[in-house]
Design a protein around this motif. Structure first.
Motif, mmCIF file in Angstrom:
data_model
loop_
_atom_site.group_PDB
_atom_site.id
_atom_site.type_symbol
_atom_site.label_atom_id
_atom_site.label_comp_id
_atom_site.label_asym_id
_atom_site.label_seq_id
_atom_site.Cartn_x
_atom_site.Cartn_y
_atom_site.Cartn_z
ATOM 1 N N ARG A 140 0.856 -1.202 -0.048
ATOM 2 C CA ARG A 140 -0.166 0.006 0.032
ATOM 3 C C ARG A 140 0.765 1.241 -0.077
ATOM 4 O O ARG A 140 0.175 2.433 -0.328
ATOM 5 N N GLU B 217 -8.032 1.798 -3.467
ATOM 6 C CA GLU B 217 -6.803 1.865 -3.073
ATOM 7 C C GLU B 217 -6.006 1.437 -4.406
ATOM 8 O O GLU B 217 -6.350 0.713 -5.254
ATOM 9 N N GLY C 280 1.098 2.407 -4.248
ATOM 10 C CA GLY C 280 0.489 1.103 -4.334
ATOM 11 C C GLY C 280 1.193 -0.080 -4.899
ATOM 12 O O GLY C 280 2.163 0.363 -5.603
#
Length: 259
Positions: free
Chosen positions: A128, A174, A132
């Motif tokens: 993350r 995300e 990413g």
């Protein structure tokens, strides 16, 4: 050499590959190293792993992916992880559901599913970071259909597929990609041999007469393609078979190519 699309301009990207001591995992490690990744190779067999690490210039880590505590300790040694390739897995036995070994079923589930879960959970915080990362799960065409005498392996691979599909939904919003590469018949040095507990005759029969089954390097090429795409492009699922295999239950055995 294709240029790897890195979200960290001017910085080396890190790839963790499990089951990297042989077969598809070793081929993926070699391919990603060729593409410029700093590769961390994970497997149980240290001697074989060291050989592949020496070829790739990567770091070898002897690790049992079914050991959640050991996986967490391994994750603590990493500063970055941009790509995670969950390849550790395999099949055991080719018995019917009525006669299958519960121990074999449990072992297949532990490696294929819980191994994927352990690595993914442990490395998600790193994936993350900084724009990413990408999770690649190597499943199988057995993750999408069933066949006689393949119930245990197919059940495990269906579960691994469900894990990845669910993770993609949960990470929506995300910048972390979840990719599934589902190979059909791949002729590696150990897959069928392990499945049939060292019986070389039965292992060889799987590929008998098949003109050019997939090689581990073919699957590695697919992984390389998927991770090299820009970060906004997600290959949800890539099913790859040899031309001779039209479906799980339909394989041409005999000459196919002229040379």
């Amino acid at each position: 050499m294709r240029t790897t699309t890195s979200r960290k301009a001017g910085m080396t990207t890190t790839a963790v590959v499990t089951g990297a001591s042989s077969g598809i995992g070793a081929a993926v490690a070699r391919r990603l190293a060729k593409e410029g990744y700093d590769v961390v190779l994970v497997a149980r067999r240290g001697e074989l792993l060291d050989r592949v690490a020496a070829e790739t210039g990567g770091r070898a880590v002897v690790l049992d992916v079914t050991d959640a505590e050991a996986v967490r300790a391994f994750a603590d040694t990493l500063d970055a992880c941009d790509v995670l390739v969950n390849n550790a897995g395999g099949a055991l036995g080719a018995d019917t559901v009525a006669e299958g070994s519960p121990a074999h079923w449990q072992q297949m589930y532990s490696v294929n599913v819980l191994g994927t879960l352990h690595l993914t959970q442990a490395l998600l915080p790193l994936l993350r970071q900084d724009g990413g990362g990408t999770v690649v799960n190597i499943t199988s065409t057995a993750a999408h259909c069933t066949y006689e005498s393949g119930g245990g392996y197919s059940a495990a691979k269906h579960a691994q597929y469900a894990l990845g599909e669910t993770l993609r939904l949960e990470l929506c919003g995300e910048p972390v990609r979840v990719v599934e590469v589902a190979p059909g018949m791949v002729h590696t040095e150990e897959f069928a041999l392990n499945r049939f507990h060292g019986d070389r005759e039965r292992a060889s029969a799987v590929y008998a007469g098949v003109d050019r089954p997939l090689r581990a390097e073919d699957v590695a090429e697919c992984v390389s393609f998927a991770v090299a795409l820009p970060q906004h492009v997600n290959v949800d699922q890539l099913v790859v078979r040899p031309l001779a295999q039209a479906a799980q239950h339909k394989t041409h055995r005999g000459p196919l190519f002229q040379s």
